[in-house]
Design an enzyme around this catalytic site. Structure first.
Site, PDB file in Angstrom:
ATOM      1  N   HIS A 120      12.355  23.975  76.851  1.00 19.51           N
ATOM      2  CA  HIS A 120      13.423  24.727  77.527  1.00 19.51           C
ATOM      3  C   HIS A 120      13.119  24.795  79.023  1.00 19.51           C
ATOM      4  O   HIS A 120      12.010  24.479  79.458  1.00 19.51           O
ATOM      5  CB  HIS A 120      13.522  26.159  76.973  1.00 19.51           C
ATOM      6  CG  HIS A 120      12.313  26.992  77.292  1.00 19.51           C
ATOM      7  ND1 HIS A 120      11.129  26.880  76.606  1.00 19.51           N
ATOM      8  CD2 HIS A 120      12.103  27.935  78.251  1.00 19.51           C
ATOM      9  CE1 HIS A 120      10.243  27.715  77.105  1.00 19.51           C
ATOM     10  NE2 HIS A 120      10.798  28.372  78.124  1.00 19.51           N
ATOM     11  N   ASP A 167      13.531  27.760  82.169  1.00 20.94           N
ATOM     12  CA  ASP A 167      13.805  29.196  82.317  1.00 20.94           C
ATOM     13  C   ASP A 167      15.104  29.351  83.103  1.00 20.94           C
ATOM     14  O   ASP A 167      15.327  28.640  84.076  1.00 20.94           O
ATOM     15  CB  ASP A 167      12.642  29.892  83.042  1.00 20.94           C
ATOM     16  CG  ASP A 167      11.361  29.843  82.214  1.00 20.94           C
ATOM     17  OD1 ASP A 167      11.445  29.558  81.009  1.00 20.94           O
ATOM     18  OD2 ASP A 167      10.279  30.087  82.786  1.00 20.94           O
ATOM     19  N   HIS A 221       9.681  22.901  79.923  1.00 18.27           N
ATOM     20  CA  HIS A 221       8.347  23.152  79.370  1.00 18.27           C
ATOM     21  C   HIS A 221       8.442  23.605  77.913  1.00 18.27           C
ATOM     22  O   HIS A 221       9.525  23.960  77.448  1.00 18.27           O
ATOM     23  CB  HIS A 221       7.585  24.164  80.233  1.00 18.27           C
ATOM     24  CG  HIS A 221       8.319  25.452  80.479  1.00 18.27           C
ATOM     25  ND1 HIS A 221       9.343  25.569  81.384  1.00 18.27           N
ATOM     26  CD2 HIS A 221       8.179  26.672  79.921  1.00 18.27           C
ATOM     27  CE1 HIS A 221       9.800  26.796  81.385  1.00 18.27           C
ATOM     28  NE2 HIS A 221       9.110  27.504  80.491  1.00 18.27           N
ATOM     29  N   ARG A 228      -2.533  32.638  70.338  1.00 18.19           N
ATOM     30  CA  ARG A 228      -2.479  32.540  71.803  1.00 18.19           C
ATOM     31  C   ARG A 228      -1.577  33.634  72.352  1.00 18.19           C
ATOM     32  O   ARG A 228      -0.579  34.008  71.713  1.00 18.19           O
ATOM     33  CB  ARG A 228      -1.914  31.161  72.183  1.00 18.19           C
ATOM     34  CG  ARG A 228      -1.659  30.973  73.664  1.00 18.19           C
ATOM     35  CD  ARG A 228      -1.142  29.554  73.932  1.00 18.19           C
ATOM     36  NE  ARG A 228      -0.955  29.342  75.360  1.00 18.19           N
ATOM     37  CZ  ARG A 228       0.191  29.565  76.002  1.00 18.19           C
ATOM     38  NH1 ARG A 228       1.242  29.981  75.324  1.00 18.19           N
ATOM     39  NH2 ARG A 228       0.281  29.352  77.296  1.00 18.19           N
TER      40      ARG A 228
END
Ligand SMILES: O=C(O)CCC(=O)C(=O)O
Ligand SMILES: [Fe+2]
Length: 225
Positions: free
Chosen positions: A75, A77, A131, A141
């Site tokens: 996607h 941002d 990203h 994570r």
């Protein structure tokens, strides 16, 4: 494909403390980037709103099924600017020259992403990079992302067109008056010429008609002699 169990916690900027350092840093960076394009450093700050900016805590659980599982699907941002802090696990990748490149985890460093709105505002000078996050087989994570967003009622356009529009708005009164002065004098002159031409045409037509009328009248009269 869906994200593998990524969960997030969101805090908005209006809570008055949790993300104040992010707010300051985002303003500073947006200011430098706007300045770099020849605009006021407050340009983005003016259209952003603390209540729409937010901080998101992402948790990506370990995923033993497949190393190819998305933690977060590819996607871009959609905000202006994202400030991202990731832990030591890794998994973030970004698209560079049509290839996915892994971002080396460095808990001491922040990652700054340009969002879609900044790309639009900068007229594509700054790019909103695609990203994704790949899940880790063994370790969970965490990452924290701060999103700098515009207020709901702000109008977003490219900085050059908004600058051009503002410039035009300033110039408009003088352009208008000079335009009307010029067209006024030109129009007056044109109108006067037209009326004169028409008048001479009408008068010659009337004289012609009058002459024809006299001749007809004369022809139809019985000869008195
Ligand atoms: O967790 C990451 O490293 C990336 C998070 C992200 O891209 C997002 O929240 O939009
Ligand atoms: Fe993202």
């Amino acid at each position: 494909m869906a994200n593998y169990g990524a969960s997030s916690f969101v805090a908005t900027g209006s809570d008055g403390g949790i993300c104040s350092s992010h707010v300051k840093l985002a303003k500073l960076l947006a200011g430098i980037l706007a300045n770099n394009l020849g605009h006021r450093k407050e340009s983005l700050e003016d259209i952003c709103d603390l209540s729409t900016c937010f901080l998101r805590l992402n948790r990506y659980p370990a995923c033993p099924i497949s190393p190819e599982m998305f933690g977060l699907v590819p996607h871009t941002d959609s905000d202006f600017l994202t400030i991202l802090c990731q832990d030591q696990v890794g998994g973030l990748q970004l698209m560079k020259d049509s290839k996915w490149v892994a971002v080396k985890p460095n808990p001491e460093a922040l990652i700054v992403n340009i969002g879609d709105l900044f790309q639009a505002w900068s007229n594509d000078v700054y790019k909103s990079v695609e990203h994704k996050v790949m899940a880790n087989e063994k370790m969970e994570r965490y990452s924290i992302a701060y999103f700098m967003c515009p207020s709901y009622d702000s109008l977003i356009g490219s900085c050059s067109s908004s600058a051009a529009a503002a410039h035009l708005r300033n110039l408009l009164p003088s352009i208008e008056s000079s335009l009307f002065e010029n067209t006024g004098t030109k129009f007056n002159r044109m109108f006067r010429n037209l009326v004169t031409k028409l008048a001479s045409k009408i008068s010659s037509s009337i004289s012609f008609l009058y002459l024809a009328f006299l001749l007809i009248l004369k022809g139809s009269k019985p000869n008195s002699q």
